[in-house]
Design a protein around this motif. Structure first.
Motif, PDB file in Angstrom:
ATOM      1  N   MET A  83       0.849  -1.183   0.000  1.00 53.04           N
ATOM      2  CA  MET A  83       0.000   0.000   0.000  1.00 53.04           C
ATOM      3  C   MET A  83       0.890   1.239   0.000  1.00 53.04           C
ATOM      4  O   MET A  83       1.927   1.269   0.664  1.00 53.04           O
ATOM      5  CB  MET A  83      -0.916   0.002   1.233  1.00 53.04           C
ATOM      6  CG  MET A  83      -1.885   1.167   1.298  1.00 53.04           C
ATOM      7  SD  MET A  83      -3.283   0.896   2.433  1.00 53.04           S
ATOM      8  CE  MET A  83      -2.430   0.616   3.996  1.00 53.04           C
ATOM      9  N   GLY A  84       0.514   2.243  -0.773  1.00 52.27           N
ATOM     10  CA  GLY A  84       1.252   3.494  -0.834  1.00 52.27           C
ATOM     11  C   GLY A  84       0.320   4.681  -0.695  1.00 52.27           C
ATOM     12  O   GLY A  84      -0.875   4.589  -1.006  1.00 52.27           O
ATOM     13  N   VAL A  85       0.873   5.805  -0.247  1.00 55.89           N
ATOM     14  CA  VAL A  85       0.062   7.008  -0.058  1.00 55.89           C
ATOM     15  C   VAL A  85       0.897   8.245  -0.350  1.00 55.89           C
ATOM     16  O   VAL A  85       2.101   8.275  -0.086  1.00 55.89           O
ATOM     17  CB  VAL A  85      -0.510   7.069   1.385  1.00 55.89           C
ATOM     18  CG1 VAL A  85       0.600   7.233   2.427  1.00 55.89           C
ATOM     19  CG2 VAL A  85      -1.558   8.154   1.517  1.00 55.89           C
ATOM     20  N   VAL A  86       0.251   9.249  -0.928  1.00 55.34           N
ATOM     21  CA  VAL A  86       0.827  10.581  -1.098  1.00 55.34           C
ATOM     22  C   VAL A  86      -0.201  11.573  -0.566  1.00 55.34           C
ATOM     23  O   VAL A  86      -1.386  11.488  -0.902  1.00 55.34           O
ATOM     24  CB  VAL A  86       1.147  10.887  -2.576  1.00 55.34           C
ATOM     25  CG1 VAL A  86       1.652  12.322  -2.728  1.00 55.34           C
ATOM     26  CG2 VAL A  86       2.163   9.908  -3.119  1.00 55.34           C
ATOM     27  N   ALA A  87       0.253  12.504   0.277  1.00 51.02           N
ATOM     28  CA  ALA A  87      -0.663  13.439   0.926  1.00 51.02           C
ATOM     29  C   ALA A  87      -0.251  14.885   0.681  1.00 51.02           C
ATOM     30  O   ALA A  87       0.916  15.182   0.403  1.00 51.02           O
ATOM     31  CB  ALA A  87      -0.713  13.174   2.427  1.00 51.02           C
ATOM     32  N   ARG A  88      -1.224  15.765   0.800  1.00 47.76           N
ATOM     33  CA  ARG A  88      -0.962  17.185   0.586  1.00 47.76           C
ATOM     34  C   ARG A  88      -0.154  17.792   1.727  1.00 47.76           C
ATOM     35  O   ARG A  88       0.716  18.647   1.508  1.00 47.76           O
ATOM     36  CB  ARG A  88      -2.298  17.929   0.437  1.00 47.76           C
ATOM     37  CG  ARG A  88      -2.191  19.253  -0.299  1.00 47.76           C
ATOM     38  CD  ARG A  88      -3.569  19.847  -0.574  1.00 47.76           C
ATOM     39  NE  ARG A  88      -4.397  18.984  -1.388  1.00 47.76           N
ATOM     40  CZ  ARG A  88      -4.326  18.884  -2.711  1.00 47.76           C
ATOM     41  NH1 ARG A  88      -3.408  19.576  -3.370  1.00 47.76           N
ATOM     42  NH2 ARG A  88      -5.145  18.089  -3.372  1.00 47.76           N
ATOM     43  N   GLN A  89      -0.422  17.369   2.964  1.00 49.78           N
ATOM     44  CA  GLN A  89       0.261  17.879   4.134  1.00 49.78           C
ATOM     45  C   GLN A  89       0.872  16.734   4.925  1.00 49.78           C
ATOM     46  O   GLN A  89       0.307  15.635   4.963  1.00 49.78           O
ATOM     47  CB  GLN A  89      -0.706  18.663   5.032  1.00 49.78           C
ATOM     48  CG  GLN A  89      -1.333  19.880   4.384  1.00 49.78           C
ATOM     49  CD  GLN A  89      -0.309  20.962   4.074  1.00 49.78           C
ATOM     50  OE1 GLN A  89       0.706  21.070   4.766  1.00 49.78           O
ATOM     51  NE2 GLN A  89      -0.563  21.760   3.040  1.00 49.78           N
ATOM     52  N   PRO A  90       2.021  16.946   5.577  1.00 49.67           N
ATOM     53  CA  PRO A  90       2.642  15.869   6.349  1.00 49.67           C
ATOM     54  C   PRO A  90       1.810  15.492   7.571  1.00 49.67           C
ATOM     55  O   PRO A  90       1.332  16.361   8.303  1.00 49.67           O
ATOM     56  CB  PRO A  90       3.994  16.459   6.764  1.00 49.67           C
ATOM     57  CG  PRO A  90       3.835  17.936   6.654  1.00 49.67           C
ATOM     58  CD  PRO A  90       2.840  18.181   5.576  1.00 49.67           C
ATOM     59  N   ARG A  91       1.640  14.194   7.733  1.00 53.24           N
ATOM     60  CA  ARG A  91       0.956  13.635   8.898  1.00 53.24           C
ATOM     61  C   ARG A  91       1.579  12.278   9.218  1.00 53.24           C
ATOM     62  O   ARG A  91       2.229  11.677   8.352  1.00 53.24           O
ATOM     63  CB  ARG A  91      -0.545  13.456   8.617  1.00 53.24           C
ATOM     64  CG  ARG A  91      -1.360  14.740   8.671  1.00 53.24           C
ATOM     65  CD  ARG A  91      -2.844  14.450   8.499  1.00 53.24           C
ATOM     66  NE  ARG A  91      -3.164  14.148   7.109  1.00 53.24           N
ATOM     67  CZ  ARG A  91      -4.299  13.561   6.712  1.00 53.24           C
ATOM     68  NH1 ARG A  91      -5.195  13.165   7.596  1.00 53.24           N
ATOM     69  NH2 ARG A  91      -4.530  13.350   5.427  1.00 53.24           N
ATOM     70  N   PRO A  92       1.378  11.766  10.420  1.00 52.67           N
ATOM     71  CA  PRO A  92       1.885  10.421  10.714  1.00 52.67           C
ATOM     72  C   PRO A  92       1.287   9.394   9.752  1.00 52.67           C
ATOM     73  O   PRO A  92       0.130   9.517   9.332  1.00 52.67           O
ATOM     74  CB  PRO A  92       1.406  10.175  12.155  1.00 52.67           C
ATOM     75  CG  PRO A  92       1.256  11.538  12.742  1.00 52.67           C
ATOM     76  CD  PRO A  92       0.775  12.404  11.616  1.00 52.67           C
ATOM     77  N   LEU A  93       2.074   8.387   9.418  1.00 59.74           N
ATOM     78  CA  LEU A  93       1.595   7.372   8.487  1.00 59.74           C
ATOM     79  C   LEU A  93       0.288   6.736   8.955  1.00 59.74           C
ATOM     80  O   LEU A  93      -0.580   6.428   8.135  1.00 59.74           O
ATOM     81  CB  LEU A  93       2.652   6.284   8.303  1.00 59.74           C
ATOM     82  CG  LEU A  93       3.736   6.546   7.260  1.00 59.74           C
ATOM     83  CD1 LEU A  93       4.750   5.411   7.275  1.00 59.74           C
ATOM     84  CD2 LEU A  93       3.135   6.699   5.874  1.00 59.74           C
ATOM     85  N   ARG A  94       0.141   6.529  10.247  1.00 56.13           N
ATOM     86  CA  ARG A  94      -1.094   5.929  10.749  1.00 56.13           C
ATOM     87  C   ARG A  94      -2.302   6.766  10.350  1.00 56.13           C
ATOM     88  O   ARG A  94      -3.358   6.239   9.970  1.00 56.13           O
ATOM     89  CB  ARG A  94      -1.032   5.761  12.266  1.00 56.13           C
ATOM     90  CG  ARG A  94      -2.245   5.010  12.827  1.00 56.13           C
ATOM     91  CD  ARG A  94      -2.167   4.899  14.340  1.00 56.13           C
ATOM     92  NE  ARG A  94      -1.019   4.134  14.784  1.00 56.13           N
ATOM     93  CZ  ARG A  94      -0.972   2.810  14.830  1.00 56.13           C
ATOM     94  NH1 ARG A  94      -2.022   2.103  14.436  1.00 56.13           N
ATOM     95  NH2 ARG A  94       0.103   2.191  15.284  1.00 56.13           N
TER      96      ARG A  94
END
Length: 250
Positions: free
Chosen positions: A5-16
């Protein structure tokens, strides 16, 4: 066979928080994919940081802290079901890579050494373990080092493996760099695994939310229209920053 599983986010947050409600059903698959876990994420300095352990993810004492402490805009999570011929040791656990990139694979091909000529002796000497998956990564890495764009490097390497291998089950993979997360889907529809698991087992599906994009192996309900299936042979590119999604057709 593995799950990833992979993720890209607009703002940094903990992976959980980034994996959110998809984390629990993903980790539930560790009951079967129980021979290793690995996490990779991008630091604030733009460096790829990875950790991996040859142990079951949902019983690990180390994984919860990694998910809580890694604040990032992009990451990968991998659960390993080891191929019989490759020992369950740290060196054979995903992800593979360095401070520039991290690579995970779901599937297998044989013989593992069929791509050694594409890698070159010096880069092959850097291999940690003995798996086909790491050789897949090194062949992709060689092309990227030679100036090939990651989507093409992945697609061409997968095509080379299909041409050179005596057989393959799946070449599904994900690659994390400082610029994007990439995902590729390619499998043998006539493999014994598909015969047992069904035609959707090697699907890679992605979901575009307002603040993140998620890409994942099948294994829990991922229904349209929220989720889209990556076409067979394609490479998905999720760009960091603007979350733009590009499907590079195979």
């Amino acid at each position: 066979m593995c799950r990833m599983m992979g993720v890209v986010a607009r703002q940094p947050r903990p992976l959980r928080e980034l994996f959110a409600d998809d984390l629990a059903p993903f980790l539930a698959m560790a009951c079967e994919h129980d021979q290793g876990w690995g996490v990779a994420s991008l630091t604030r300095q733009g460096v790829v940081s990875s950790v991996k352990r040859p142990e079951r993810a949902d019983g690990s004492t180390g994984l919860p802290a990694e998910l809580d402490d890694r604040t990032t805009t992009a990451g990968l999570l991998h659960l390993r079901m080891a191929s019989r011929q490759f020992p369950v040791v740290p060196e054979n656990t995903h992800p593979f890579g360095d401070a520039r990139m991290a690579f995970v694979h779901n599937g297998d091909f044989s013989p593992a050494g069929c791509v050694d000529g594409l890698i070159g002796a010096s880069l092959l000497d850097s291999a940690e373990g003995c798996t086909d998956s790491e050789r897949y990564y090194l062949a992709v890495r060689r092309r990227i080092d030679d100036g090939v764009a990651p989507p093409k490097a992945i697609a061409v390497t997968a095509a080379d493996i299909r041409a050179r291998a005596a057989g393959f089950v799946s070449l599904n993979c994900m690659l994390l760099t400082a610029e994007a997360v990439y995902a590729h889907v390619a499998h043998d529809p006539h493999s014994e695994v598909i015969g047992r698991r069904g035609p959707g087992y090697f699907s890679l599906n992605y979901r575009e939310d307002a603040d993140k994009v998620l890409i994942a192996s099948a294994g829990w309900p991922q229904k349209a229209p929220a989720w889209s299936s990556l076409p067979e042979g394609a490479v998905l590119e999720i760009s960091l920053g603007d979350l733009s999604v590009t499907v590079h057709e195979g």
